[in-house]
Scaffold this motif. Structure first.
Motif, PDB file in Angstrom:
ATOM      1  N   ILE A  30       0.965  -1.589  -0.040  1.00 10.82           N
ATOM      2  CA  ILE A  30      -0.122   0.261  -0.171  1.00 10.82           C
ATOM      3  C   ILE A  30       0.932   1.395  -0.177  1.00 10.82           C
ATOM      4  O   ILE A  30       1.931   0.842   1.153  1.00 10.82           O
ATOM      5  CB  ILE A  30      -0.774  -0.131   1.288  1.00 10.82           C
ATOM      6  N   ARG A  67       2.775   5.058   0.902  1.00 14.42           N
ATOM      7  CA  ARG A  67       2.614   4.952   2.173  1.00 14.42           C
ATOM      8  C   ARG A  67       2.959   6.769   1.956  1.00 14.42           C
ATOM      9  O   ARG A  67       2.947   7.465   1.233  1.00 14.42           O
ATOM     10  CB  ARG A  67       3.821   5.269   2.851  1.00 14.42           C
ATOM     11  N   CYS A  75     -10.531   7.372  10.115  1.00 16.45           N
ATOM     12  CA  CYS A  75      -8.884   5.980   8.966  1.00 16.45           C
ATOM     13  C   CYS A  75      -8.356   7.723   8.353  1.00 16.45           C
ATOM     14  O   CYS A  75      -8.393   8.291   7.878  1.00 16.45           O
ATOM     15  CB  CYS A  75      -9.187   5.478   8.017  1.00 16.45           C
ATOM     16  N   TYR A  95      -4.991   7.702   7.150  1.00 17.64           N
ATOM     17  CA  TYR A  95      -4.784   7.203   5.565  1.00 17.64           C
ATOM     18  C   TYR A  95      -6.164   7.358   4.828  1.00 17.64           C
ATOM     19  O   TYR A  95      -5.447   8.616   3.618  1.00 17.64           O
ATOM     20  CB  TYR A  95      -4.408   5.866   5.082  1.00 17.64           C
ATOM     21  N   ARG A  96      -6.761   6.951   5.105  1.00 23.12           N
ATOM     22  CA  ARG A  96      -7.758   7.547   3.900  1.00 23.12           C
ATOM     23  C   ARG A  96      -8.827   8.775   4.013  1.00 23.12           C
ATOM     24  O   ARG A  96      -8.924   9.411   3.620  1.00 23.12           O
ATOM     25  CB  ARG A  96      -9.098   6.277   3.853  1.00 23.12           C
ATOM     26  N   TRP A 115      -0.476   8.003   8.893  1.00 24.09           N
ATOM     27  CA  TRP A 115      -0.567   6.407   8.985  1.00 24.09           C
ATOM     28  C   TRP A 115      -1.168   6.003  10.894  1.00 24.09           C
ATOM     29  O   TRP A 115      -0.085   7.320  11.302  1.00 24.09           O
ATOM     30  CB  TRP A 115       0.800   6.164   8.593  1.00 24.09           C
ATOM     31  N   LEU A 173      -3.051   2.736   8.673  1.00 26.01           N
ATOM     32  CA  LEU A 173      -4.833   2.419   8.335  1.00 26.01           C
ATOM     33  C   LEU A 173      -5.325   1.091   9.047  1.00 26.01           C
ATOM     34  O   LEU A 173      -4.800   0.707   9.812  1.00 26.01           O
ATOM     35  CB  LEU A 173      -3.636   1.839   6.946  1.00 26.01           C
ATOM     36  N   PHE A 183     -11.881   3.927  -2.377  1.00 27.93           N
ATOM     37  CA  PHE A 183     -10.407   3.399  -1.366  1.00 27.93           C
ATOM     38  C   PHE A 183     -10.161   2.265  -1.747  1.00 27.93           C
ATOM     39  O   PHE A 183      -8.758   1.516  -1.091  1.00 27.93           O
ATOM     40  CB  PHE A 183      -9.686   4.232  -0.790  1.00 27.93           C
ATOM     41  N   ASP A 184     -10.845   1.139  -2.221  1.00 31.22           N
ATOM     42  CA  ASP A 184     -10.378  -0.267  -1.352  1.00 31.22           C
ATOM     43  C   ASP A 184      -9.817  -0.589  -2.446  1.00 31.22           C
ATOM     44  O   ASP A 184      -8.536  -1.867  -2.003  1.00 31.22           O
ATOM     45  CB  ASP A 184     -12.291  -1.014  -2.129  1.00 31.22           C
ATOM     46  N   CYS A 215      -6.266   0.403  -0.629  1.00 29.05           N
ATOM     47  CA  CYS A 215      -5.836   0.104   0.436  1.00 29.05           C
ATOM     48  C   CYS A 215      -6.208  -1.514   0.810  1.00 29.05           C
ATOM     49  O   CYS A 215      -5.976  -2.048   1.950  1.00 29.05           O
ATOM     50  CB  CYS A 215      -7.078   0.648   1.101  1.00 29.05           C
ATOM     51  N   THR A 238      -8.693  -3.177   0.374  1.00 33.16           N
ATOM     52  CA  THR A 238      -9.355  -3.676   1.677  1.00 33.16           C
ATOM     53  C   THR A 238      -9.958  -5.568   1.511  1.00 33.16           C
ATOM     54  O   THR A 238     -10.284  -5.766   2.819  1.00 33.16           O
ATOM     55  CB  THR A 238     -10.503  -2.723   2.021  1.00 33.16           C
TER      56      THR A 238
END
Length: 366
Positions: free
Chosen positions: A74, A76, A102, A104-105, A338, A340, A350-351, A354, A356
């Motif tokens: 992923i 960074r 989250c 990161y998101r 960070w 995540l 963003f799946d 990330c 997911t």
């Protein structure tokens, strides 16, 4: 569901109909059969369930292959700064929720500005449906004789006419049938709200602001003001009680009160309503009030639940909310995006980034 059931009924008129039901999804997890397969008499439901959930014969079904592990780490965000950078962009009151969900998101959405683009939609998504209702209520609030009316039928008729004008202006004659169905669903919700609004007007509440874009620098963190921005859906005033109420419209299918959406077991997970307190001071020409309350105007699918819900927060609760917002600002100023949060919801775009739905963690790859 009704549409698909009708299509299934039409298909079932053929001499032969084969329905393929996968037992597993692409990632190897068990698949749940469509509920359409259980639209039959009660005795048939039991028989269908036994067939669909029966253990497959080993010789007839091959073992599912394990999902391919991810080999792509992923990406960074930059490393956090040692010291806070006070020259950060303005923060919307709605984005604090994303950071708490989250980090990161949040970085992907609010700092990189990533968006999913799709022009294939044939009907209104949840956000567009909410925007339609918001637009109708904004126009409603701008008509004084209608906004102050205590006649539910008059309000309902006015909202219905506003809705028709809005749908015609936005979609014209090229709208899909699904959009017209959604417009009728919006009409039902607005009609239910008309009765609630009529009672509220009879109690002495008056709308003194609608869809107000406000910016404030009253919120100070570590000696430096934060530029907060947001759009306040509605402000009501009660002269007899000396109160202002800051109201946010909620059009999601299920009704949830402000405390349920803002706190989880006492921990703040959303700060939108508390932060509105710092914006309302910038709104011009508001009547004087001794108290400011925060709440929702809930307009869900279940019409019985349409109404106003005022948050029960104490001064101590709101101080805790400000403390949580202060910590978010400090972390954002330092560029802390960070780690995540694996199970964060509300970021389906963003799946892929990330990963997911990938079983293997990038930490293991590294």
């Amino acid at each position: 569901a009704a549409r698909d059931a009708w299509m299934m009924a039409v298909a079932a008129c053929r001499a032969e109909l084969l329905v393929v039901v996968p037992r597993r999804l692409a990632d190897g997890s068990p698949a749940v059969p469509s509920r359409l397969l259980f639209r039959r008499p009660p005795d048939g439901v039991v028989a269908a369930a036994r067939r669909l959930f029966a253990r497959p014969r080993a010789e007839a079904v091959a073992a599912p292959s394990p999902p391919m592990p991810s080999r792509i780490a992923i990406p960074r965000p930059p490393e956090p700064r040692a010291k806070a950078d006070p020259d950060q962009p303005a923060m919307k009151v709605t984005e604090f929720r994303d950071y708490l969900a989250c980090r990161y998101r949040y970085w992907l959405r609010h700092r990189l500005g990533l968006r999913a683009i799709d022009d294939a939609a044939l009907e209104l998504g949840p956000a567009e449906f909410g925007t339609l209702i918001h637009a109708c209520l904004q126009r409603f609030a701008a008509i004084p004789e209608l906004a102050s009316s205590t006649d539910a039928d008059e309000i309902a008729a006015g909202l219905s006419a506003i809705l028709d004008d809005r749908v015609a202006g936005d979609f014209g004659s090229a709208a899909t049938p699904a959009v017209y169905v959604q417009a009728e669903l919006a009409r039902r919700r607005l009609a239910a709200l008309a009765h609630v609004q009529a009672r509220r007007a009879a109690e002495g509440w008056r709308i003194v602001g609608s869809e107000i874009q406000a910016t404030s620098e009253r919120f100070v963190v570590d000696g430096t003001a934060v530029t907060l921005s947001g759009r306040i859906d509605r402000i009501d005033h009660h002269a007899g009680e000396g109160k202002l109420q800051i109201i946010d419209y909620k059009t999601s299918a299920a009704a949830r009160d402000p405390d349920a959406t803002h706190r989880d077991k006492g921990t703040w997970v959303d700060l939108q309503l508390p932060l509105y307190r710092h914006l309302v001071g910038e709104v011009a020409d508001l009547p004087r009030a001794d108290a400011v309350e925060l709440g929702y105007c809930i307009i869900p699918a279940r019409l019985e639940d349409v109404g106003f819900a005022i948050a029960p927060w104490t001064a101590a609760d709101l101080t805790a909310a400000d403390d949580a917002a202060t910590e978010v600002v400090r972390l954002v100023r330092r560029g802390v995006f960070w780690p995540l949060t694996p199970d964060a919801r509300g970021f389906p775009e963003f799946d892929a980034i990330c990963q997911t739905h990938v079983i293997r963690d990038d930490e293991e790859v590294e």
